[in-house]
Design a protein around this motif. Structure first.
Motif, PDB file in Angstrom:
ATOM      1  N   ARG A 145     -31.798   7.621 -22.957  1.00 12.25           N
ATOM      2  CA  ARG A 145     -32.294   7.459 -24.334  1.00 12.25           C
ATOM      3  C   ARG A 145     -33.282   6.292 -24.411  1.00 12.25           C
ATOM      4  O   ARG A 145     -34.310   6.371 -25.066  1.00 12.25           O
ATOM      5  CB  ARG A 145     -31.090   7.217 -25.269  1.00 12.25           C
ATOM      6  N   ARG A 146     -32.971   5.194 -23.686  1.00 14.00           N
ATOM      7  CA  ARG A 146     -33.863   4.029 -23.680  1.00 14.00           C
ATOM      8  C   ARG A 146     -35.224   4.376 -23.083  1.00 14.00           C
ATOM      9  O   ARG A 146     -36.261   3.976 -23.602  1.00 14.00           O
ATOM     10  CB  ARG A 146     -33.272   2.887 -22.860  1.00 14.00           C
ATOM     11  N   LEU A 147     -35.200   5.110 -21.957  1.00 16.34           N
ATOM     12  CA  LEU A 147     -36.465   5.500 -21.332  1.00 16.34           C
ATOM     13  C   LEU A 147     -37.272   6.381 -22.287  1.00 16.34           C
ATOM     14  O   LEU A 147     -38.475   6.178 -22.483  1.00 16.34           O
ATOM     15  CB  LEU A 147     -36.204   6.255 -20.016  1.00 16.34           C
ATOM     16  N   ALA A 148     -36.584   7.351 -22.903  1.00 17.12           N
ATOM     17  CA  ALA A 148     -37.264   8.264 -23.822  1.00 17.12           C
ATOM     18  C   ALA A 148     -37.776   7.510 -25.051  1.00 17.12           C
ATOM     19  O   ALA A 148     -38.871   7.779 -25.551  1.00 17.12           O
ATOM     20  CB  ALA A 148     -36.309   9.392 -24.232  1.00 17.12           C
ATOM     21  N   GLN A 149     -37.002   6.519 -25.522  1.00 14.78           N
ATOM     22  CA  GLN A 149     -37.439   5.712 -26.662  1.00 14.78           C
ATOM     23  C   GLN A 149     -38.680   4.903 -26.298  1.00 14.78           C
ATOM     24  O   GLN A 149     -39.619   4.808 -27.093  1.00 14.78           O
ATOM     25  CB  GLN A 149     -36.322   4.737 -27.086  1.00 14.78           C
ATOM     26  N   GLU A 150     -38.641   4.305 -25.094  1.00 18.79           N
ATOM     27  CA  GLU A 150     -39.796   3.490 -24.698  1.00 18.79           C
ATOM     28  C   GLU A 150     -41.057   4.341 -24.650  1.00 18.79           C
ATOM     29  O   GLU A 150     -42.127   3.931 -25.127  1.00 18.79           O
ATOM     30  CB  GLU A 150     -39.549   2.836 -23.327  1.00 18.79           C
ATOM     31  N   SER A 151     -40.909   5.547 -24.097  1.00 22.06           N
ATOM     32  CA  SER A 151     -42.057   6.438 -24.005  1.00 22.06           C
ATOM     33  C   SER A 151     -42.522   6.863 -25.410  1.00 22.06           C
ATOM     34  O   SER A 151     -43.726   6.873 -25.695  1.00 22.06           O
ATOM     35  CB  SER A 151     -41.669   7.657 -23.164  1.00 22.06           C
ATOM     36  N   ALA A 152     -41.571   7.171 -26.291  1.00 22.15           N
ATOM     37  CA  ALA A 152     -41.934   7.569 -27.657  1.00 22.15           C
ATOM     38  C   ALA A 152     -42.584   6.411 -28.407  1.00 22.15           C
ATOM     39  O   ALA A 152     -43.534   6.603 -29.172  1.00 22.15           O
ATOM     40  CB  ALA A 152     -40.684   8.067 -28.400  1.00 22.15           C
ATOM     41  N   SER A 153     -42.073   5.188 -28.172  1.00 17.82           N
ATOM     42  CA  SER A 153     -42.649   4.004 -28.813  1.00 17.82           C
ATOM     43  C   SER A 153     -44.065   3.760 -28.320  1.00 17.82           C
ATOM     44  O   SER A 153     -44.967   3.399 -29.087  1.00 17.82           O
ATOM     45  CB  SER A 153     -41.767   2.787 -28.526  1.00 17.82           C
ATOM     46  N   MET A 154     -44.281   4.010 -27.019  1.00 16.15           N
ATOM     47  CA  MET A 154     -45.620   3.868 -26.432  1.00 16.15           C
ATOM     48  C   MET A 154     -46.593   4.800 -27.143  1.00 16.15           C
ATOM     49  O   MET A 154     -47.703   4.405 -27.508  1.00 16.15           O
ATOM     50  CB  MET A 154     -45.539   4.206 -24.937  1.00 16.15           C
TER      51      MET A 154
END
Lengths: 207, 207
Positions: free
Chosen positions: A188-197
Motif C-alpha cells: 500500500r505504501r509503494l502504491a501510495q508513493e506512486s499515486a502521490s508522485m
C-alpha cells in the motif's frame, strides 16, 4: 543439535532461545543429559515462525503465544480453527465502542461473522479513534474499504483452498494473515508513493 | 489547563504525559510558574494522536517520533512531505534482501517510487520471511496483492485530494495510513471469517 547450533542456524541468540523456552513458545528439546538438550528441524522452523511474527508482524509475545497455540491445536472443525487462528493476535481486553457502525457494515456486506469475533471490536475501536482524531474520511468510506477487504479475503482463501491438509491450512492462514498484513501494508505504501508522485510530484507549488 | 486536567481529558496518566514531554513527543506547555505549566487544545489533540499511533497503530515510540516529526514539518513540496510521512514508521536498519523480486514487481506495476524508499526494503524483507517459512502462495501471487494495494492507494489519495490545506493533507496521510493499516487488517479478518464460513462452515468433516 545443541542449542548453540540452533542459535547459529536461526541467527537468534542463545539467551533469547532460552527465553522462548521458558515462555513456552518453543517446545523443549529432548534431554540428552542432566543439563543438555537436543533440538531438531521443527525447532528451527518454529524459531523462524516466532521471529517472523515478532519482526514482520510486530506482534507482542502474548499474541504470538495465542497464535502458536492455534497452530499447534488439533483441527476438528476447520472453520472454527481458521476463525480462531485468523484472529488470535487481535484478542484484547478493551471495552467495546461504536458497535452499531460495524454492525451496519456487516449487514450491508452480508458478512457471516460471529457477534463476539475480535475483529468486530477492533473495527469499532478504530472507528472511535478516527472520530476522536477528527478524521472522518475513511469512516465515511468504510464500505469502499470493506470492498477491498472482501477482494483480499477472496484471494487469501482462494490460495488456502489449494491445500488439502487441515494443519497446513491453519499454518498457512496464520503465516499468510500475519505476514500478509505486513505485505499489504508495505505494498500500500509503494502504491501510495506512486499515486502521490502522479498527483503531486510535478508542478507542486511551494506551500 | 493544568497537567492533571490534560490527563483527565485524554485518559492518559500524568506520569505517561511527563514521559512524552521528556521524549519530545508532546511540545512543552506554557510555563505559568517555576514548576507549573499550562496546556491547551493542541496538546489534547496531540495526545490523542500519540495514543492512536501507539494503541491502534502498534508503533514503537521511535516510529511515533518520526511520524510526528513529519506532521510538524513544514511542507514545501507536498509529494516529498507525503512520501516521508507515509513511510516514517517503516524506517528500520535491517539489511536488504531479495531486492530483485520487488524491483520486478515495481516495474510490472509501473510504480514510480524511489529506489531507497523504505517500503521497497520492507517488501523484500517480507518476501524473504515467506521463503524462510516455506509458504510461497502469497509471493507467487504478489501481483494480485499489488493490484489490491493499487486500489487501496487510489481510494486513499482520492480522499486526501478532497482537502486543500497541505498541512491537513500530511496529517490526514499519517492518520489515514497508520490507522488505515489497522482498519484494513481488521476488515480483512472479518471478510476472511465470512469467506471461511462459506467455504468450510458447513459439512466440514472432522479432521
Amino acid at each position: 543439535m545443541r542449542i548453540a547450533e540452533l542459535s547459529h542456524r536461526t541467527g537468534i541468540p542463545v539467551p533469547t532461545i532460552k527465553y522462548y523456552l521458558r515462555e513456552g513458545l518453543l517446545p523443549p528439546g529432548e534431554l540428552t543429559s542432566r543439563n543438555q538438550a537436543s533440538y531438531d528441524e521443527p525447532h528451527v522452523r518454529r524459531l523462524q515462525l516466532i521471529r517472523a511474527l515478532l519482526e514482520i508482524g510486530r506482534l507482542p509475545i502474548a499474541s504470538i503465544k495465542a497464535v502458536l497455540a492455534e497452530v499447534d491445536a488439533p483441527t476438528p472443525n476447520l472453520h472454527h480453527a481458521l476463525g480462531r487462528a485468523l484472529q488470535a493476535d487481535l484478542i484484547q481486553p478493551e471495552p467495546e465502542e461504536n458497535g452499531e457502525e460495524v454492525d451496519a457494515l456487516i449487514a450491508l456486506r452480508g458478512w457471516q461473522v460471529g457477534h463476539d469475533t475480535p475483529a468486530r471490536r477492533k473495527v469499532a475501536d478504530i472507528i472511535a479513534a478516527f472520530r476522536r482524531l477528527g478524521w472522518h474520511d475513511m469512516v465515511d468510506n468504510l464500505d469502499s474499504y470493506a470492498d477491498i477487504a472482501d477482494r483480499t479475503a477472496e484471494l487469501d482463501l482462494g490460495l488456502l483452498r489449494t491445500h488439502a491438509d487441515p494443519e497446513e491450512i491453519v499454518y498457512g492462514a496464520v503465516v499468510g494473515t500475519i505476514l500478509g498484513d505486513a505485505l499489504l501494508v508495505a505494498l500500500r505504501r509503494l502504491a501510495q508513493e506512486s499515486a502521490s508522485m502522479k498527483l503531486y510530484g510535478l508542478n507542486q507549488p511551494a506551500g
